[in-house]
Write an enzyme that holds these catalytic residues in place. Structure first.
Site, short mmCIF file in Angstrom:
data_model
loop_
_atom_site.label_atom_id
_atom_site.label_comp_id
_atom_site.label_asym_id
_atom_site.label_seq_id
_atom_site.Cartn_x
_atom_site.Cartn_y
_atom_site.Cartn_z
N TYR A 38 0.85 -1.21 0.00
CA TYR A 38 0.00 0.00 0.00
C TYR A 38 0.88 1.25 0.00
O TYR A 38 0.68 2.17 -0.79
CB TYR A 38 -0.92 -0.01 1.23
CG TYR A 38 -1.85 1.18 1.31
CD1 TYR A 38 -3.04 1.19 0.60
CD2 TYR A 38 -1.51 2.30 2.07
CE1 TYR A 38 -3.89 2.28 0.66
CE2 TYR A 38 -2.35 3.40 2.14
CZ TYR A 38 -3.54 3.38 1.43
OH TYR A 38 -4.38 4.47 1.49
N LYS A 118 -23.68 5.24 21.59
CA LYS A 118 -23.47 6.69 21.49
C LYS A 118 -21.99 6.95 21.71
O LYS A 118 -21.51 6.91 22.83
CB LYS A 118 -24.32 7.43 22.52
CG LYS A 118 -24.18 8.92 22.41
CD LYS A 118 -25.24 9.62 23.25
CE LYS A 118 -25.20 11.12 23.09
NZ LYS A 118 -23.97 11.73 23.56
N LYS A 319 -28.37 7.26 28.72
CA LYS A 319 -27.01 7.44 29.25
C LYS A 319 -26.65 6.35 30.24
O LYS A 319 -27.49 5.92 31.02
CB LYS A 319 -26.91 8.79 29.96
CG LYS A 319 -26.99 9.99 29.02
CD LYS A 319 -25.76 10.06 28.16
CE LYS A 319 -25.64 11.33 27.37
NZ LYS A 319 -25.09 12.44 28.06
N CYS A 433 -27.32 39.33 45.23
CA CYS A 433 -26.78 40.66 45.47
C CYS A 433 -27.66 41.62 44.67
O CYS A 433 -27.70 41.54 43.44
CB CYS A 433 -25.34 40.74 44.97
SG CYS A 433 -24.76 42.44 44.89
#
Ligand code: IVH
Length: 678
Positions: A38, A118, A319, A433
């Site tokens: 190759y 996944k 998941k 705040c």
């Protein structure tokens, strides 16, 4: 040197042979020749192309070694957005997913799914025209990606030319989507090399793949053994396929690598079983996966289910359970957000959680600390689920020795230059705040404006914004647009080049879209999705301002906008300081553009539909989604804005009122015709 004619002929053969062998080796894992043979063919190709550069072609395997560096990546709009996925964290979530689909489709029939590993890499899109790769893009923000064509061409398992599938056409244009990743072993070798060279190490294979893909110099990408699995296309309706199973098969026939662990599951129980089987194999796979993607197999059902704002309704990411680790909570710091919320953050002894070093974790608010009974000095359990931010699950009280200290929220703003007393409104979990001039808040608000969730001004991150504010050059958003290159170049760590680049980016940000601009303002409760809704309901900033004047009525008419977001938007735009700032921005040439005229081309763009009574052939949700997908709006109550009332069975009092208002009335059949003919 051979003659040009001989070279030309030989090149054709070489390219074909090399492409075939690359496919056999990298995609099919079944080489026909040795690596040495190759390499010889490849060398011959390189030499010939060097001798006759004009004979190079875009699909030549020589592109695999990379080309001249680019000055920058270009941004291009995806023809079809690259959405993300909702998550499911356990079996019940998957069953709920099926139930949700059945409700939406108003059916009780068993649904079948394609379940695919996944991969934890990077989503990319590769465009082929007449069978040739013409462009490659990152996912970007889902709507726009960056062109990384040269880099993708270096990946051996991505064909530069599509194969001819037997008995099926090669599409005139196809956007192939999939995941670029780095195998775990390649990642380890890469890091070992980097360590030897004294270069910084990559935290995990995903970061290494990302770093390799985002190289302006593609010869660097070419040295990284990136790999690719195809899992979908931009526009499935353009293919000779009726299911996700057939799409994967077709992509395989076109020459792509398809994950062999993808499995057709005739029902949700089989899907769940496959999820557990994958989880058990997870640690033995040569690449990292963080879950399993479940897709409704039938494309016509996918079409009916359609998309929500960010994710398709027809798919979900299951998941794997979070990775956990224990460490010590050594301190608490308090960070001030852009809306003044003071968030306690746990400082941790750095610990590796599922491949990522974690040294900070948000504790959200006071109640959360109390609920978990966390103390400084505690041994704590930390977890990370995939791309989710690390969190402190609980303390381990058995490890306490009595020296641990309870955690108190501060009474004054932790910002040294503010020190304003903090407030906690009853009924709210956040401590705030209330000082609108608090420097810490201003820095956060401004870096939100310039950051990814805002106008995304490249080169101007939180650090630069902090410097600009500390130097007094910038106090508020309009000041950004008064900056000169010299101002920026004078900042610590900046040079002329970065100053000029950033100035161009600031200037370019004036041509932003309305939705992006609204999101950039950082109005409380107005994130990307709400900003999109506001932008598509009002065609300019002035209109939005006018609609928010003194009341939330008009805002609440928009489907998808709730009380909180409406009230917050109204308060924001009624603040004289905000009005003055927006006025300044207009004078400076910042005129956000309304959502693309595209929406006006959509068939129902000027229609506002209201539903009453129950429909028989689809659920109310599907009907609404179809209207929205065609550019129409859905109202939640009867008003003059409504153009059509769709009446199902047992339509009530709305029908009479609508008739009185002269609104067009449609029965279910007429409505079905309307959405079918458009
Ligand atoms: S489908 C609209 N299939 O997961 C459908 N995504 O949140 C969305 N991913 O980063 C994509 N493997 O790159 C799909 N077999 C797979 C996938 C997959 C990994 C990633 C994807 C994106 C994220 C989607």
């Amino acid at each position: 040197m051979p003659s040009r004619e001989t070279a030309k002929e030989r090149l054709v053969t070489l390219r074909e042979e090399l492409n075939l062998h690359a496919h056999r080796y990298y995609v099919q894992d079944a080489p026909l020749i040795s690596d040495g043979e190759y390499d010889l063919l490849f060398q011959e190709l390189l030499t010939l192309e060097e001798q006759f550069p004009e004979l190079q072609t875009p699909d030549s395997p020589s592109r695999r070694v990379g080309g001249a560096p680019l000055p920058q990546f270009e941004t291009v709009e995806h023809r079809f957005p690259m959405l993300s996925l909702e998550n499911a964290f356990n079996d019940d979530h998957l069953r709920d997913f099926e139930a949700r689909l059945q409700r939406f489709l108003k059916t009780q029939t068993t649904l079948s799914f394609m379940a695919e590993p996944k991969l934890d890499g990077l989503a990319v899109e590769i465009i082929y025209e007449q069978g040739l790769m013409t462009m490659g893009l990152t996912r970007g923000d889902g709507k726009h990606g960056e062109t990384i064509t040269n880099n993708l061409q270096t990946i051996a398992s991505i064909p530069s030319k599509l194969c001819q599938p037997a008995g099926k056409p090669i599409p005139a244009r196809i956007e192939v989507r999939g995941e670029v990743f780095l195998a775990i072993q390649s990642f380890q070798e890469l890091n070992e090399n980097r360590q030897r060279e004294g270069e910084p190490l990559f935290a995990n294979p995903r970061n290494a793949a990302a770093g390799s893909l985002r190289q302006l110099d593609s010869t660097i990408t070419a040295q990284r053994p990136l790999d690719f699995f195809a899992y979908g296309v931009g526009d499935p309706t353009a293919l000779p396929c009726a299911s996700q199973t057939e799409i994967l098969q077709y992509l395989g026939e076109l020459g792509f690598k398809i994950n062999p662990l993808a499995k057709y599951c005739p029902d949700i129980s089989t899907t769940i079983a496959h999820f557990h089987a994958l989880a058990a194999q997870r640690d033995n796979l040569p690449y990292e996966i963080d879950g399993m993607v479940v897709k409704v197999d039938d494309l016509s059902l996918q079409q009916r289910l359609g998309n929500k704002a960010r994710s398709p309704r027809w798919a979900i990411a299951a998941k794997f359970p979070a990775s956990q680790a224990t460490t010590r909570l050594t301190d608490i710091i308090f960070s001030i957000g852009r809306t003044g919320a003071v968030t306690p953050v746990a400082v941790l002894e750095p610990v590796n959680v599922g491949g990522v070093m974690v040294s900070r974790a948000t504790l959200h608010n006071e109640d959360e600390i109390k609920r978990k009974d966390l103390r400084v000095g505690d041994t704590v359990l930390i977890q990370r689920a995939g791309d989710v931010i690390p969190e402190v699950v609980k303390p381990i009280p058995e490890n306490r020795d009595g020296t641990e200290k309870t955690i108190q929220m501060p009474e004054h703003c932790p910002e040294p230059e503010c020190r304003h007393p903090l407030l906690r409104v009853s009924g709210e979990s956040a401590t705030r705040c209330p000082n609108p001039h608090c420097p810490a808040q201003r820095v956060r608000a401004l870096s939100h404006f310039t950051g990814k969730a805002g106008l995304d001004i490249e080169g101007l991150g939180a650090k630069g914004v902090g410097q600009l504010m500390a130097s007094g050059l910038v106090k508020d958003i309009p000041d950004l647009y008064h900056l000169q290159a010299d101002d920026l170049a004078a900042l610590d760590g900046w040079g002329n080049k970065s100053a000029e680049k950033t100035l161009i980016a600031i200037n370019n940000s004036k041509k932003t879209g309305l939705a992006k601009f609204i999101a950039a303002l950082g109005i409380r409760y107005v994130g990307e999705v709400t900003a999109d809704l506001l932008a598509s309901s009002f065609s300019s900033l002035e209109q939005l301002l006018a609609a928010s004047k003194d009341s939330t009525d008009l805002l609440l008419e928009i489907e998808g906008i709730g009380e909180q977001a409406a009230a917050s938007t109204r308060d924001y735009f009624n603040d004289p300081a905000v009005q003055e700032m927006l006025h300044q921005l207009t004078l400076l040439g910042l005129t956000p553009l309304p959502p693309t005229q595209e929406s006006e081309k959509q068939p129902l763009h000027d229609k506002v539909m209201l539903f009453t009574g129950s429909l028989t052939s689809f659920s109310r949700n599907e009907a609404k989604a179809r209207v929205k997908a065609m550019g129409g709006q859905v109202a939640s109550s009867l008003s003059k804005k409504v153009t059509h009332l769709v009446c199902g069975e047992k339509a009530g009092s709305k029908l009479k009122k609508a008739q009185a208002l002269g609104i067009t009335i449609l029965n279910e059949e007429e409505f079905t015709d309307l959405i079918a003919t458009h």
